[in-house]
Write a protein that holds these residues in place. Structure first.
Motif, PDB file in Angstrom:
ATOM      1  N   ASP A 142     -28.612   8.584  18.735  1.00  0.00           N
ATOM      2  CA  ASP A 142     -29.250   8.521  17.415  1.00  0.00           C
ATOM      3  C   ASP A 142     -29.837   9.797  17.605  1.00  0.00           C
ATOM      4  O   ASP A 142     -31.085  10.922  18.364  1.00  0.00           O
ATOM      5  N   PHE A 143     -30.887   8.988  18.992  1.00  0.00           N
ATOM      6  CA  PHE A 143     -32.557   9.932  19.343  1.00  0.00           C
ATOM      7  C   PHE A 143     -31.183  11.166  20.634  1.00  0.00           C
ATOM      8  O   PHE A 143     -32.503  11.950  20.385  1.00  0.00           O
TER       9      PHE A 143
ATOM     10  N   GLN B 252     -26.683   2.305  17.910  1.00  0.00           N
ATOM     11  CA  GLN B 252     -26.586   3.081  16.961  1.00  0.00           C
ATOM     12  C   GLN B 252     -28.347   4.294  17.230  1.00  0.00           C
ATOM     13  O   GLN B 252     -27.706   5.733  17.424  1.00  0.00           O
ATOM     14  N   LYS B 253     -29.270   3.630  17.065  1.00  0.00           N
ATOM     15  CA  LYS B 253     -30.448   4.057  17.248  1.00  0.00           C
ATOM     16  C   LYS B 253     -30.539   4.892  18.607  1.00  0.00           C
ATOM     17  O   LYS B 253     -31.380   5.586  18.920  1.00  0.00           O
ATOM     18  N   ASN B 254     -29.865   4.801  19.684  1.00  0.00           N
ATOM     19  CA  ASN B 254     -29.960   5.073  21.149  1.00  0.00           C
ATOM     20  C   ASN B 254     -29.124   6.162  20.595  1.00  0.00           C
ATOM     21  O   ASN B 254     -29.833   7.098  21.437  1.00  0.00           O
TER      22      ASN B 254
ATOM     23  N   ASP C 272     -31.044  -1.023  20.117  1.00  0.00           N
ATOM     24  CA  ASP C 272     -29.393  -1.231  19.101  1.00  0.00           C
ATOM     25  C   ASP C 272     -28.790   0.903  19.594  1.00  0.00           C
ATOM     26  O   ASP C 272     -29.296   1.639  19.701  1.00  0.00           O
TER      27      ASP C 272
ATOM     28  N   ASP D 274     -39.094   6.382  23.661  1.00  0.00           N
ATOM     29  CA  ASP D 274     -37.761   6.599  22.383  1.00  0.00           C
ATOM     30  C   ASP D 274     -37.670   5.172  21.809  1.00  0.00           C
ATOM     31  O   ASP D 274     -38.422   4.510  21.585  1.00  0.00           O
ATOM     32  N   PRO D 275     -36.924   4.951  21.139  1.00  0.00           N
ATOM     33  CA  PRO D 275     -36.708   4.506  20.116  1.00  0.00           C
ATOM     34  C   PRO D 275     -36.855   2.465  20.734  1.00  0.00           C
ATOM     35  O   PRO D 275     -37.929   1.393  19.797  1.00  0.00           O
TER      36      PRO D 275
END
Ligand code: ZN
Length: 319
Positions: free
Chosen positions: A24-25, A20-22, A18, A123-124
Motif C-alpha cells: 500500500d505504501f 500488505q502495508k508495504n 506487514d 514508511d510504515p
C-alpha cells in the motif's frame, strides 16, 4: 564510461513487517510499480517484493523482505540511513499534499548542496525515505494511474550511508568500485559512479551515534550495477585483490549477484543488469502473479499456503 566495471546503483533491499502495508505504501501512496512478486530465495516462506519504474530499470528498484512478525531494527551507523527518490523540481508541493492526505508525517522541506530540495518521512516500518526535487534528472517518470506523470517518482536519487568514518568506505568506492567524490559539505561526502541522479552515494560521518541493528525498517543491503557476467567477475577479482571477501556468483533469477561486507559494516552486492524482470513475465504483466525460480516450483502449493495474500486496491490511493 564503458571501461567502468561498476556503473551505479542497481537496487536496494530492505526489511519490512506487514507485506500488505508495504504494498500500500510503495505502490499505493508513492505510485511505484510492483515489478516482481516472488519469495526470498534463502527463506521461501517470506515474500520478496520488487518496486521500480515501468521496467524495473537499475537505479529504480527498491525491494523488501516482509517478515510479518519481525521486530523493528535500530537506526545507527554501519547502515544505509536514508533511501532517496528523485522527483521533478516543481513537485515538492504536490507530494506534501499527497502525504498529508494519507496521514504520513514529513519533516519541513530542506535543501542540500544548494541544488536539491527534499522532504524526509518514514514508511510504515520506520524506513527513512526522502523525496528529492531536482532539475538534473532527465529520466522519464512512469505512472500507473494514481499519480500524474508530471509529478511521478523517476527512480532513486541516491542513498545515504551512516558511517563511523568515511575514509575506508570511500576508499573502497573510489579504488575498487569506479566511484568519484562529486560533492562534500560538513560531514556529508557524495560519491557517484555515473555522476547522475539515481547513483548518488552519500556518506555521513556519525562517529558518536550507536551502531544500527537489523530489523524491520532497516536496509538489508545495497546492490551496485555491473554490465554483465564478465564485468562482474572482473569486479570480483579486483575486490579479492584488495583483500575483500566476496561470495561466489549467486543466481538471483533476475540478475546474478556477489555480496561482501564493506568496511563501514553495510552489506554490498554487485548485480548484473541482465536478464532483468521480463525474463519470466511479459513486460505488461510484471508483478501480477507469484513467480518462483524453477527449483522451488515443485513446492509452489506449500509456499502459496504460508504466504499472506496481498492485493493493491488502486482506488484507495487516487488523488
Ligand atoms: Zn540484492
Amino acid at each position: 564510461m564503458s571501461n567502468q566495471l561498476i556503473t551505479g546503483i542497481h537496487h536496494i533491499t530492505a526489511l519490512a513487517s506487514d507485506p500488505q502495508k508495504n504494498l500500500d505504501f510503495y505502490a499505493g501512496i508513492l505510485g511505484l510499480r510492483l515489478v516482481k512478486k516472488t519469495i526470498n530465495f534463502d527463506a521461501p516462506d517470506v515474500y520478496h517484493l520488487y518496486y521500480g519504474n515501468e521496467t524495473g530499470a537499475p537505479g529504480t528498484i527498491l525491494t523488501f523482505f516482509p517478515y510479518p512478525t519481525l521486530a523493528k531494527g535500530r537506526k545507527g551507523k554501519g547502515q544505509v540511513a536514508v533511501t532517496s527518490f528523485s522527483i521533478p523540481e516543481t513537485s515538492l508541493e504536490y507530494w506534501m499534499k499527497r502525504l498529508t492526505k494519507f496521514n504520513i508525517k514529513y519533516n519541513a522541506p530542506d535543501t542540500r548542496y544548494s541544488k536539491e530540495s527534499f522532504i524526509y518521512f518514514e514508511d510504515p516500518d520506520g524506513l527513512g525515505i526522502e523525496l528529492v526535487a531536482n532539475k538534473e534528472d532527465f529520466r522519464p517518470g512512469s505512472t500507473y494511474g494514481q499519480i500524474p506523470l508530471e509529478h511521478s517518482v523517476k527512480g532513486f536519487y541516491g542513498v545515504t550511508l551512516a558511517a563511523d568514518g568515511y575514509e575506508k568506505t570511500a576508499g573502497l568506492l573510489t579504488a575498487q568500485m569506479d566511484h568519484q567524490l562529486i560533492a562534500e559539505k560538513d560531514n556529508r561526502f557524495r560519491y557517484s559512479a555515473s555522476g547522475k541522479p539515481g547513483d548518488f552515494v552519500d556518506i555521513i560521518c556519525s562517529p558518536d551515534s550507536l551502531r544500527g541493528l537489523g530489523g524491520s525498517g532497516t536496509i538489508h543491503h545495497i546492490a551496485f550495477a555491473t554490465a554483465d557476467d564478465s564485468s562482474q567477475l572482473k569486479a570480483r577479482e579486483k575486490l579479492v585483490a584488495a583483500g575483500f571477501n566476496p561470495t561466489l556468483v549467486l543466481d538471483r533469477e533476475y540478475f546474478h549477484s556477489i555480496y561482501f561486507r564493506e568496511p563501514g559494516g553495510v552489506l554490498f552486492e554487485i548485480a548484473t543488469v541482465p536478464p532483468g524482470f521480463s525474463v519470466d513475465e511479459e513486460p505488461d504483466h510484471l508483478g501480477e502473479s507469484l513467480k518462483l525460480p524453477a527449483w522451488y516450483e515443485p513446492k509452489r502449493y506449500e509456499i502459496e499456503n504460508v504466504l499472506q495474500p496481498i492485493q493493491l486496491n488502486k482506488e484507495k490511493f487516487e488523488d
